[in-house]
Enzyme design. Structure first.
Site, PDB file in Angstrom:
ATOM      1  CE  LYS A 163    -120.897  30.970 -10.830  1.00 42.57           C
ATOM      2  NZ  LYS A 163    -121.295  31.337 -12.199  1.00 42.57           N
TER       3      LYS A 163
ATOM      4  CD  GLN B  33    -113.505  33.928 -19.097  1.00 44.47           C
ATOM      5  OE1 GLN B  33    -114.495  34.507 -19.504  1.00 44.47           O
ATOM      6  NE2 GLN B  33    -113.523  32.648 -18.749  1.00 44.47           N
TER       7      GLN B  33
ATOM      8  CE1 TYR C 292    -115.736  40.648 -16.822  1.00 47.37           C
ATOM      9  CE2 TYR C 292    -117.035  39.593 -15.124  1.00 47.37           C
ATOM     10  CZ  TYR C 292    -116.505  39.586 -16.390  1.00 47.37           C
ATOM     11  OH  TYR C 292    -116.728  38.531 -17.234  1.00 47.37           O
ATOM     12  N   PRO C 293    -114.952  41.877 -10.804  1.00 48.91           N
ATOM     13  CG  PRO C 293    -115.417  42.856  -8.729  1.00 48.91           C
ATOM     14  CD  PRO C 293    -115.172  43.191 -10.192  1.00 48.91           C
ATOM     15  CG  MET C 294    -117.466  36.731 -11.282  1.00 44.46           C
ATOM     16  SD  MET C 294    -118.175  35.766 -12.642  1.00 44.46           S
ATOM     17  CE  MET C 294    -119.640  35.117 -11.828  1.00 44.46           C
TER      18      MET C 294
ATOM     19  CB  SER D 232    -124.242  34.747 -16.791  1.00 42.04           C
ATOM     20  OG  SER D 232    -122.954  34.234 -17.019  1.00 42.04           O
TER      21      SER D 232
ATOM     22  NE  ARG E  63    -108.430  27.060 -17.801  1.00 40.24           N
ATOM     23  CZ  ARG E  63    -109.610  26.432 -17.886  1.00 40.24           C
ATOM     24  NH1 ARG E  63    -110.251  26.089 -16.775  1.00 40.24           N
ATOM     25  NH2 ARG E  63    -110.168  26.192 -19.057  1.00 40.24           N
TER      26      ARG E  63
END
Lengths: 231, 231, 231, 231, 231
Positions: free
Chosen positions: B130, B166, B126-128, B204, B110
């Site tokens: 919470k 990912q 893509y950015p995300m 999500s 990681r």
């Protein structure tokens, strides 16, 4: 500088702070930028310069001083040198209403910070506001509730003492967001850990709204220009 | 590289990651781009290049390394070559707080992923973040609740093992969104199936906010430039 | 085309769909656009061209095919010809999870539509997503509830059979919205009546979020270029 | 005009309406604009021209006619003359579903308005939609409730009869908002008073969402160009 | 000015107000700007000029007068001189519906303010609207409730009498926001203190939505141009 004096509106308490984020869009006249920096300092401003990562800007300037006309002149000069100012923030240093218990020295350090802190060269800036939504309305809380949330927030921040210097400046009425936060850290990881940790503070969790983040590395203007424009 | 050393702020743990999305707006000097890529790799960065579909960008670079000054130099060089950086993302690799049970090898993977994965050439980023809304506030959940939602999310993702790699990198305090997600897949259909499936994960469904998606095909820089700029 | 083969990521099922919306910002080399169109078709793509009304774009291309590298080449070529791609959409044809009862022929028609439909020359495109808000969360509904809402939606749309051809393509993970809707109608009034009517469907009323609408007229590339660029 | 006939998609009922807002960004060839206007009228369009105040546009055109290809040609011509179309709206005249009680003459006036109204030279345009939020969802109301809210709205508007002419055109499926509102008034104060008053109508208070406002003065094309481009 | 007379739509009560925010993007012809200012004043407008800090604009003009065509001419002239108008606001002076108790002199001062106030040279402008959300809907309140909230707001503002002059102009139906607020203060700190204090007023806390803030320093046009364009 007679005209500036005549038209002057000096800041009576604390400092006016102008963050300028700029792009190198075409040929840049280095000597004009360097001269503008010298004059800004000669006119009493502190000047921090940083290279910025990513598309939002190539470099950043943070100007702190008493005379907004002097700061406006600096902006005009670097624009004239070929830098395109793509983002900015207008704010002032302050002793916040929640800082009643601070010593005189600490209050003085808030109003008149000395920047940049030599050893802390990782840089980020972001603006923020407090929410005014039905169930998350900061301005509808009592002073006591706000003061307690800010105290918790301060405690959470103090865990990063020595690793991070946080400079919060006030911009309600001056810019689109209510505060600007400028962080100086040892490396980008410290900045990330600090902001991530504080996002769990009750005040941030429920009441904070964050604007765009600008991230980079503080360095002498000479070094920044070498990396971006070539020597 | 003496100056960079003097001013340096190397990343002590994991890697700093710079995604650059760029447009071909005018003549591009291929040789400068190629030279910039060589130097970035020579300075210790991994470099992924991809062609992007649609108006947001013509191509993408993903740089992973220890030295943000080196990444900034790469950006300056490709801008100087005529590429217009239209979007970007600044983040870091991390072992997340929910990954306590990982083996040492997995933690290492990681922090130090090896990219690009040769056989997985479909690309999206893509950015995300919470959410922190009154009824959907991730940061107001207990650690146990968050950990459980993340575990479910991971399980759902593992159904795509072998088809999708990912890479989630952390950007709280560094960029406008809290995480960046870079997916590598066998074809665009796998990317679509994976993201669509995970949108039904409880985490999500209630707590994720997604930014713009950048989609394309990973290839050697040479191939990307042939298709976009001509040889 | 050897390199594309080497680097290729062909779409195994259905078609990759690239919508490109472009502006005439300066001189356009018609022959390059025409050549690009010929090559795209020769490489196995279907190509729809349309003139667009208003400031968002002057013309639109909708490309459907197996090879995203071929679609990217088309984009590079028209950009090279002087067209400025101002908006776009990356998606794929699909048989949706609610289409279990479809005949094999109908499933095939969804995966491999034949476009443009000769007699339906009014055109509009818009992207859409399903909401994930506290009281309007599509992804928190059961499959049965979603399936029923989609069935009602389909019934409402069938009232326009013969007047409107609707092509819904999937973009979760590929573009900023989850689906793209391309409508072909007899005239602009039919497009308006169809979308207005369906806005009262329970699924749209509570769960649909719509992006920008692009409206115009399908025609041969030759006709479109005559009207926009001059012959 | 043979090709347009071949490719034509004439509007069977009512008129297609194209609002174009444009900026003078460089040299403008007046004679091409004037010629385009003459041809648009010769092809059966009504044409309203107005100067616009502020940064969003310098001038506006409102075209009403049967043939969208003819309107697209007008757009291409003024772009070719050097005007930069910065904003636009695509819509159609209609007799709304709540106008059942209108006389045949009034229905005809809605479908085929005659513009501009000579004496009402203050101009504003804004797009709007009805909300679909959990507690403010227009599309979840019964027809009876919607009809009653619209009737109240109409009554509130009739107080401005003679001072304001309101032209509402429908754009669901054609543009980003569901309706376009074009107001013609005696002076800017009447426009303001009318829109401010109607904001207290129950329908507007709870269900209306408004887009950008474009404000200016209707005049002959000749006068508009004199003021903006010079004679 | 014959044509303007023919086409004229003079403001019958109060003044039309045009705020123009402009950037120096290239060479500016000072003499055209100065001539435009002289003619605007000769045509009956009051004209305030200010230098603006940051990227949104380099300078601002606030024009108050009877004839919107005259204001449009001023805009055309400064654009012609090379200034790029990047933001603007169209509004009117008014005596608000809550100002019933004002003396005739005070009502006159609201409709016909005399600007700029010589001694108050710090400047900020921001637009605002009242919310129409389910739990925060200004337009669903009774007149009595609104009147009381406005009275409290006025009281809170009066604490800044002498330090701040507030000019609120109305723009419902004319611009994207419902009101424009122009503040003149002794220094930037007074502007900040005033707006921050008023944010705790119940009316602002629950019902106000604020747009972008433009901050700077009022000065003679000559001084502003000296600082921005050079003499």
């Amino acid at each position: 500088m007679e005209q500036a004096g005549e038209q002057g509106i000096l800041t009576p308490k604390g400092l006016t702070v102008l963050h300028l984020f700029a792009k190198v869009d075409g040929p840049v006249d280095r000597s004009i930028v360097e001269q503008a920096a010298k004059e800004a300092v000669a006119e009493g401003n502190q000047l921090v310069s940083a290279a910025i990562l990513g598309h939002k800007a190539d470099l950043a300037f943070m100007l702190l001083g008493k005379d907004p006309w002097s700061q406006r002149r600096f902006q005009s000069r670097i624009q004239c040198a070929g830098l395109a100012v793509s983002e900015s923030f207008v704010s002032m240093t302050e002793v916040s209403e929640y800082a009643g218990g601070l010593s005189k020295a600490m209050r003085q350090a808030r109003l008149y910070p000395e920047l940049p802190p030599g050893e802390l060269r990782a840089f980020c800036f972001y603006p923020m506001s407090k929410r005014r939504n039905p169930e998350q309305n900061w301005y509808a809380l009592s002073y006591e509730d706000r003061e307690q949330l800010m105290r918790q927030h301060g405690k959470s921040g103090r865990a990063f003492a020595g690793k991070i210097l946080q400079v919060v400046t006030a911009s309600t009425g001056l810019d689109d967001w209510e505060w600007g936060v400028t962080l100086f850290g040892r490396d980008l990881g410290d900045l990330k850990d600090c902001v991530y940790t504080m996002r769990f503070d009750e005040g941030s969790t429920h009441y904070a709204e964050f604007g765009p983040f600008y991230t980079g590395m503080v360095a002498d203007l000479d070094h920044v220009l070498n990396e971006l424009v070539g020597s």
